[in-house]
Scaffold this motif. Structure first.
Motif, mmCIF file in Angstrom:
data_model
loop_
_atom_site.group_PDB
_atom_site.id
_atom_site.type_symbol
_atom_site.label_atom_id
_atom_site.label_comp_id
_atom_site.label_asym_id
_atom_site.label_seq_id
_atom_site.Cartn_x
_atom_site.Cartn_y
_atom_site.Cartn_z
ATOM 1 N N SER A 79 0.841 -1.201 0.000
ATOM 2 C CA SER A 79 0.000 0.000 0.000
ATOM 3 C C SER A 79 0.873 1.247 0.000
ATOM 4 O O SER A 79 2.064 1.214 0.307
ATOM 5 N N ASP A 80 0.227 2.387 -0.341
ATOM 6 C CA ASP A 80 0.937 3.673 -0.351
ATOM 7 C C ASP A 80 1.444 4.022 1.039
ATOM 8 O O ASP A 80 2.519 4.581 1.193
ATOM 9 N N ARG A 81 0.645 3.695 2.020
ATOM 10 C CA ARG A 81 1.035 4.006 3.408
ATOM 11 C C ARG A 81 2.304 3.256 3.781
ATOM 12 O O ARG A 81 3.214 3.815 4.406
ATOM 13 N N THR A 82 2.374 1.994 3.435
ATOM 14 C CA THR A 82 3.553 1.182 3.741
ATOM 15 C C THR A 82 4.767 1.733 3.016
ATOM 16 O O THR A 82 5.866 1.803 3.579
#
Length: 198
Positions: free
Chosen positions: A2-5
């Motif tokens: 994910s983008d957050r990761t």
């Protein structure tokens, strides 16, 4: 992923934010500075001298008094020279080349006594030629600082010391010269005014 990761991983690869600027001063440093400050105050208090700052070399007013014989009342011209003239004209009477003129062998000193009295009473400013050398300084006036006996004594000392043999100056000469120029408020203008008095 994910983008957050991805952002978290990107932040972990970067250098951490600086934090040194936000850290408090260490207690050890504060204690050392405080101890030095207390020591400085205690030192100044313990070594305080109850004397005017002008007596930095621990002399007292009595040290500056001009010696007079209790029998004759004669003023010590050598002591007066040491306290009033020595700083500029030096112990040898040779002055400082280019700064303060010599008294040794100077025709301003060994010439007319009246001229020497006028120089001491009113001082000099401007260009003055001494033994072929030009000086452009300022000699203070002593008319308000020295009385007639003291002027006579210091001039007698100067005119008979440093190889000079011009003779002593009497109090009557000083008194007459002081009265003749009592209204004068300015120093003599070097050669321009003094040459005509030779």
């Amino acid at each position: 992923m994910s983008d957050r990761t991805k952002k978290i991983q990107a932040q972990q690869r970067e250098m951490p934010e600086p934090y040194e600027g936000n850290r408090p001063i260490p207690w050890l440093v504060i204690i050392i500075v405080a101890a030095l400050f207390v020591f400085a105050v205690a030192y100044m208090w313990a070594t305080y001298q109850n004397s005017p700052a002008s007596y930095g070399d621990r002399r007292t007013v009595a040290d500056f008094a001009v010696a007079e014989s209790s029998v004759t009342g004669v003023v010590d011209g050598a002591q007066l020279y040491a306290s009033q003239c020595l700083a500029c004209h030096q112990a040898t009477g040779l002055g400082l080349p280019g700064v303060f003129p010599p008294l040794a062998g100077s025709d301003w000193v060994t010439g007319k006594a009246a001229l020497a009295v006028q120089i001491v009473l009113h001082g000099i400013s401007g260009d003055l030629t001494v033994k072929g050398e030009h000086y452009n300084g300022m000699m203070p006036a002593f008319k308000d600082k020295l009385n007639d006996s003291e002027v006579a004594a210091v001039l007698s000392h100067i005119r008979t010391s440093f190889g000079n043999a011009a003779g002593e100056v009497d109090v009557a000469t000083v008194k007459a010269q002081r009265a003749a120029t009592a209204a004068r408020t300015q120093p003599w203008n070097g050669d321009a005014e003094l040459q005509v008095m030779k």
